[in-house]
Write a protein that holds these residues in place. Structure first.
Motif, PDB file in Angstrom:
ATOM      1  N   ARG A   1      15.618  37.932  42.645  1.00 39.88           N
ATOM      2  CA  ARG A   1      15.394  36.930  43.701  1.00 39.88           C
ATOM      3  C   ARG A   1      14.473  35.801  43.205  1.00 39.88           C
TER       4      ARG A   1
ATOM      5  N   ARG B   1      17.328  28.503  49.270  1.00 41.56           N
ATOM      6  CA  ARG B   1      15.987  28.771  48.768  1.00 41.56           C
ATOM      7  C   ARG B   1      15.085  29.242  49.890  1.00 41.56           C
ATOM      8  N   THR B   2      15.194  28.570  51.045  1.00 35.88           N
ATOM      9  CA  THR B   2      14.355  28.952  52.179  1.00 35.88           C
ATOM     10  C   THR B   2      14.639  30.390  52.596  1.00 35.88           C
ATOM     11  N   ALA B   3      15.918  30.764  52.608  1.00 32.60           N
ATOM     12  CA  ALA B   3      16.284  32.133  52.989  1.00 32.60           C
ATOM     13  C   ALA B   3      15.732  33.155  51.990  1.00 32.60           C
TER      14      ALA B   3
ATOM     15  N   VAL C   1      13.089  32.817  50.064  1.00 33.01           N
ATOM     16  CA  VAL C   1      11.630  32.889  50.161  1.00 33.01           C
ATOM     17  C   VAL C   1      11.209  33.713  51.363  1.00 33.01           C
ATOM     18  N   ARG C   2      11.941  33.600  52.435  1.00 32.97           N
ATOM     19  CA  ARG C   2      11.589  34.346  53.640  1.00 32.97           C
ATOM     20  C   ARG C   2      12.027  35.846  53.577  1.00 32.97           C
ATOM     21  N   ARG C   3      12.817  36.184  52.664  1.00 34.70           N
ATOM     22  CA  ARG C   3      13.330  37.563  52.602  1.00 34.70           C
ATOM     23  C   ARG C   3      12.187  38.541  52.335  1.00 34.70           C
ATOM     24  N   LYS C   4      12.112  39.631  53.133  1.00 30.48           N
ATOM     25  CA  LYS C   4      11.077  40.652  52.964  1.00 30.48           C
ATOM     26  C   LYS C   4      11.544  41.861  52.129  1.00 30.48           C
TER      27      LYS C   4
ATOM     28  N   ASP D   1      14.861  43.347  49.565  1.00 28.83           N
ATOM     29  CA  ASP D   1      16.127  43.109  48.876  1.00 28.83           C
ATOM     30  C   ASP D   1      17.024  44.351  48.861  1.00 28.83           C
TER      31      ASP D   1
END
Length: 454
Positions: A243, A306-308, A310-313, A315
């Protein structure tokens, strides 16, 4: 000088005896001989009628039939052929302890053998030394068709010898039966203890095997759990790195798209047409086997991705293997095999190679053998009440007494006659023989017997 000649009737110098003269002397003393014989016969008769009568009884034992000992031999615990059973009873009959035990238990039968001042053992020793005899067949002789044991007893009057002999036989058989019963009990107990020991060993082996299996399963679960957790951790680290790399790629692509002024997704051909200012109504078809660079996605699309990212907690959803690992870890929380092993109640059912032991244990515990009904020997002849005593034999004693008296009387007469002949012959020889020989009268020169001189 006379010419007649006759043989001398008695000549002590020539060791000749005139039997006629001797028989005449015996005949003259016949009353004395008869008196001596009658006296001896009377003494023998007195002894024969005064002496305590002695009786004789006997009993013969032979081997029992094979079927009598079949139940004992088929038990596979105690082997006793008929010949061995006969020897056991014979050894018991000859045993000092057996006879002493019978003596102690039947004191009334042996009252005649007890004497004041003697101990019980001393009274028994007198009875045991001379009364009972045990006879076995001579192994060197083949005239006996089968093995046997003969028990005989001589006993005085007022003693119940029949009861003693038959009682001793029954007592010896009873003792041997009890000994066999004791041996059987000890053997059965020893075999049961041996079987219990083997079962305990099988249980211990099972427990060890069970614990080893549980430990092995737990160890395998622990190892597998650690491997899955390591794999999960590595996958998550890999996804995180992937990621981060994607975000870096997007940042680079956004920069390129901004510099090129690509805001919406485009292609290299559409980008070239835009520079030439072509008609917008033209539809183009582009075939390209090369991967289109990421920045052609346009700034808007790249920023959105990219925003999605970065926000992903997490994987985890992006990798199917992670779901499988989580599933396996959940299954490893409880091992059903270990639960089943720990939940067993009748663990003896799972012991291996113990079925023969259990069958033998059941057979031994249910063994119902009545030793009291086993016939160890066959009493071929029981002791019976004798018809007459064996000692003293009155007729034989009287006849022997008379015969001995006759011999003694006859011998006395003969010795007396010989003594007289010797005495008179020595006196007459010197007075009559020598002068008569000189005159030639041979007949008168010879010594004469007392009968002739009379």
């Amino acid at each position: 000088m006379s010419s007649s000649f006759r043989a001398p009737p008695v000549s002590l110098s020539d060791d000749h005896i005139d039997l006629f003269v001797l028989s005449q002397a015996i005949w003259r003393q016949k009353l004395c001989i008869v008196a001596v014989a009658a006296g001896f016969g009377l003494v023998a008769a007195v002894y024969a009628y005064v002496a305590t009568p002695e009786y004789h009884v006997s009993s013969v034992l032979r081997p029992a039939a094979i079927n009598e000992l079949d139940a004992l031999n088929r038990s596979d615990i105690y082997k006793l052929p008929p010949g061995a059973a006969l020897k056991k009873v014979g050894a018991s009959l000859e045993s000092y302890d057996t006879r002493l035990g019978f003596f102690r238990e039947n004191r009334k039968l042996f009252e005649e053998f007890e004497r004041p001042g003697r101990t019980l053992e001393q009274s028994f020793e007198e009875f045991n030394a001379d009364s009972i005899r045990l006879t076995l067949p001579d192994p060197k002789k083949a005239d006996s068709l089968s093995a046997y044991i003969k028990l005989s007893m001589n006993y005085p009057k007022n003693v119940d010898g029949v009861a003693i002999l038959n009682g001793l036989v029954d007592y010896a058989i009873k003792i041997e039966r009890q000994q066999i019963a004791n041996d059987m009990e000890v053997i059965v107990d020893n075999r049961l203890n041996e079987i219990n020991g083997k079962l305990d060993a099988a249980r211990a082996s099972y427990e060890n095997s069970k614990e080893a299996k549980i430990a092995s399963l737990m160890e395998a679960d622990t190892v597998r759990r650690a491997q899955l957790r390591d794999e999960l951790k590595a996958l998550r680290a890999q996804l995180k790195t992937r990621r981060a790399n994607r975000v870096a790629q997007l940042d680079e692509a956004i920069g390129i798209a901004r510099s090129l002024g690509i805001k919406k997704p485009a292609t290299p051909s559409s980008l070239g047409e835009a520079d030439r200012g072509g008609s917008s109504s033209v539809m183009r078809t582009e075939i390209n086997n090369q991967q289109i660079p990421l920045y052609f996605m346009g700034v808007d699309a790249l920023l959105a991705e990219r925003t999605a990212l970065v926000r992903r907690k997490s994987d985890d959803f992006t990798e199917a293997r992670i779901a499988e690992i989580v599933k396996e870890l959940q299954l490893l929380e409880v091992n059903r095999k270990i639960e089943v092993l720990n939940a067993r109640e009748k663990e003896d059912l799972f012991l291996r190679d113990v079925e023969p032991l259990r069958a033998e244990e059941a057979r031994l515990r249910n063994l119902n053998l009545d030793i009291s009904r086993i016939k160890l020997v066959t009493i071929d002849r029981v002791a019976l009440e004798p018809l007459e005593p064996v000692k003293p034999r009155k007729t034989l004693l009287i006849v022997l007494g008379v015969l001995l008296g006759f011999i003694v009387g006859l011998g006395g007469v003969v010795l007396r006659q010989l003594f007289l002949l010797k005495k008179e012959g020595g006196e007459n020889f010197s007075h009559s023989v020598a002068p008569a020989m000189m005159e030639g009268d041979v007949t008168n020169a010879l010594p004469r017997s007392p009968s002739d001189r009379g």
